[in-house]
Design a protein around this motif. Sequence first.
Motif, PDB file in Angstrom:
ATOM      1  N   LEU A  35      20.064 106.782  92.436  1.00 19.35           N
ATOM      2  CA  LEU A  35      19.817 106.556  93.855  1.00 19.35           C
ATOM      3  C   LEU A  35      20.210 107.800  94.662  1.00 19.35           C
ATOM      4  CD1 LEU A  35      18.947 104.103  95.652  1.00 19.35           C
ATOM      5  CD2 LEU A  35      21.372 103.638  95.944  1.00 19.35           C
ATOM      6  N   LYS A  72      17.912 111.516 102.700  1.00 18.47           N
ATOM      7  CA  LYS A  72      16.529 112.033 102.740  1.00 18.47           C
ATOM      8  C   LYS A  72      15.538 110.892 102.623  1.00 18.47           C
ATOM      9  CE  LYS A  72      16.989 116.564 100.626  1.00 18.47           C
ATOM     10  NZ  LYS A  72      16.858 117.187  99.318  1.00 18.47           N
ATOM     11  N   LYS A  73      15.838 109.980 101.737  1.00 12.64           N
ATOM     12  CA  LYS A  73      14.914 108.858 101.522  1.00 12.64           C
ATOM     13  C   LYS A  73      14.773 108.048 102.802  1.00 12.64           C
ATOM     14  CE  LYS A  73      15.320 108.254  96.542  1.00 12.64           C
ATOM     15  NZ  LYS A  73      16.388 108.193  95.560  1.00 12.64           N
ATOM     16  N   ILE A  74      15.896 107.708 103.401  1.00 12.38           N
ATOM     17  CA  ILE A  74      15.826 106.841 104.588  1.00 12.38           C
ATOM     18  C   ILE A  74      15.206 107.582 105.775  1.00 12.38           C
ATOM     19  CG2 ILE A  74      17.206 105.548 106.282  1.00 12.38           C
ATOM     20  CD1 ILE A  74      18.979 104.666 103.952  1.00 12.38           C
ATOM     21  N   GLU A  99      18.907  99.616  95.858  1.00 14.44           N
ATOM     22  CA  GLU A  99      18.073  99.540  94.657  1.00 14.44           C
ATOM     23  C   GLU A  99      17.102  98.360  94.725  1.00 14.44           C
ATOM     24  OE1 GLU A  99      21.096  99.525  91.593  1.00 14.44           O
ATOM     25  OE2 GLU A  99      21.832 101.462  92.295  1.00 14.44           O
ATOM     26  N   TRP A 129      13.244  98.651 101.152  1.00 13.55           N
ATOM     27  CA  TRP A 129      12.292  99.700 101.529  1.00 13.55           C
ATOM     28  C   TRP A 129      11.067  99.092 102.200  1.00 13.55           C
ATOM     29  CZ3 TRP A 129      14.727 104.196 101.304  1.00 13.55           C
ATOM     30  CH2 TRP A 129      15.875 104.236 100.512  1.00 13.55           C
ATOM     31  N   SER A 154      13.035 109.833 105.652  1.00 15.10           N
ATOM     32  CA  SER A 154      11.593 109.968 105.413  1.00 15.10           C
ATOM     33  C   SER A 154      10.839 108.685 105.778  1.00 15.10           C
ATOM     34  CB  SER A 154      11.320 110.347 103.951  1.00 15.10           C
ATOM     35  OG  SER A 154      11.434 109.224 103.118  1.00 15.10           O
ATOM     36  N   PHE A 155      11.569 107.598 105.964  1.00 13.61           N
ATOM     37  CA  PHE A 155      10.937 106.352 106.415  1.00 13.61           C
ATOM     38  C   PHE A 155      10.856 106.289 107.941  1.00 13.61           C
ATOM     39  CE2 PHE A 155      10.241 103.211 102.932  1.00 13.61           C
ATOM     40  CZ  PHE A 155      10.506 104.064 101.878  1.00 13.61           C
ATOM     41  N   ASP A 199      20.135 111.188  97.051  1.00 17.31           N
ATOM     42  CA  ASP A 199      19.535 111.578  98.336  1.00 17.31           C
ATOM     43  C   ASP A 199      19.154 110.393  99.216  1.00 17.31           C
ATOM     44  OD1 ASP A 199      19.752 114.250  97.629  1.00 17.31           O
ATOM     45  OD2 ASP A 199      17.810 114.210  96.594  1.00 17.31           O
ATOM     46  N   ILE A 200      20.100 109.495  99.385  1.00 18.17           N
ATOM     47  CA  ILE A 200      19.856 108.331 100.227  1.00 18.17           C
ATOM     48  C   ILE A 200      19.397 108.762 101.620  1.00 18.17           C
ATOM     49  CG2 ILE A 200      20.993 106.437 101.456  1.00 18.17           C
ATOM     50  CD1 ILE A 200      22.751 106.002  99.090  1.00 18.17           C
TER      51      ILE A 200
END
Lengths: 267, 303
Positions: free
Chosen positions: A186, A191-193, A146, A151, A195-196, A188-189
């Motif tokens: 928080l 997917k988020k990571i 968070e 990020w 996507s980075f 879909d950790i």
Amino acid sequence: MKNLNKIANELRIDIIDMIYNAKSGHPGGSLSVIDILTVLYHKEMNLSLDSSGNRVDKCILSKGHAAPALYATLASVGILDKDLLKTLRKYDGVLEGHPSIKIPGIDVSSGSLGQGLSIANGMALAKKIDSKEGYVYVILGDGELEEGQVWEALMTTNKYNLDNIIIFVDYNGLQIDGSINDVKKLNDIDKKISSFGLNLLKCNGNNIEELQETIQLAKKSNKPTCIIAKTVKGKGVSFMENEASWHGKSLTDDEYIKAKSELESKI
Amino acid sequence: MKSTRKAYGEFLVELGRKDQNVIVFDADLAKATCTDMFKKEFPNRHFDIGISEQDLVGTACGAALSGKTVFASTFAMFLSGRAYEQVRNTAGYSHVNVNLCATHSGLAVGEDGPTHQCIEDISLMRVIPGMTVLSPADDISTKKILSECLNINGPKYIRLGRSDTMDIYSEEDVFEIGKSKTFGNGYNGTIFATGNTLSIALEAKEELAKNNVNVRVVDLYSIKPVDKENIIKCAKETELLVSIEDHSIIGGIGSLVADVLSQYYPKKLIKIGVNDKFGKSGNAKKVYELFGITKENIISKFI
């Protein structure tokens, strides 16, 4: 080599002893992360020093509140004097409530959440510049994601393709005020990571064998890897498991006896 | 005439040629901070972390902890403000050997206005245990002070400016950390200044001399550690004490001098600077006038 499961269980006992003795601390996250630390320090990491006095492999416990787990682990590999564990959080001791660089084996102070990955990036970048071998491991809490800085740092990890970094997310699903999906959505950790631009792997973070296999896969990647290690907060002590309330409190005498007997029965 | 940021850029290039271990980090402001001069010559040793100042400080510290000689730059507002906790808990608490070079400090930023006019950084940085805080006033002192930084272990905050400054020092001058520079030996008063306000103080000194008021000017280029002995000496030897800074008078060099005085030689100090206000967009000279950061204001305290 001693059985890693056995070591992890002994370290759980140390953690409970330390927090009970200190009368404060963070048992939930220490117990969830201890299997990761056990595998790293007892199996994966090259703990020797290079010619310039830097440890070949480094590990940053960005979720520094799990310091008891790190201190117990450092003692178990002989970097830290085991007698010191009794001094956790004590006025006349050296083991600060969160990791301090003054403590043997600690590569950087941590615990103010969100900062570890940036520091790891800098260390990994320095290794690349100097063509030095070794990995930088960094362990984040799931709630820690968070923090915006994480990020920012993930973009840097990706930009410089720091494939000598292996990130763990200790994904126990709980933070102080409750579930990570209630407190900050928080979801879909993974997917988020991914996507980075990182290589994303998942495993059971309380399973020694799975952790070892997943780290081998991470080392084969030509991209930096983030391992989402699904864990149980309070793992190993039945009444602490999956209870957010065990994030940051010590044990009563009765709870201590119960926790110890549960863990000792597994030896 | 040269800005201290440009002097910083030139210093980096010169150092980069001599030392392969030097690396530079920036946060999308390489042109403005002048680290682009280094980037041009050593593209593989310059790392743009983007508009992510917290990440900038963390990454710079990580590299420094691994043995690199690290310079990290962005505007003072973002380095000391946005990334304060990273500077405190990573650079400070781990006592990382890192050079944090903050440009565009103070009201002198001018037109960009209050959001970019950092008038709190001296205060914020000097309260961090183990932090060295330096504030050069011209081209030569910038380069010499940065050279001194290479000999000091631990985190360093170097306060640099946007606009051109008068050439004050010569190659013979030495800038020891923890010392100060004194101009003149007048007994009527002492003007304590730092960075941009040094040239203003020197102009005031000249004007005052024409009116038979003889003051000395002290350049507190080393804000932390500060030259306590010289502050006490000036307090003992001179009548009126004045400080002038492009910074809030809460926690800046005025407060610093007052701290020393109150402990070792209690004496009144007149503090000139920003008094508990935000800045203002506009031509830097005009903004200085608005806040009384002028030679006329200094002179008015004596005559």
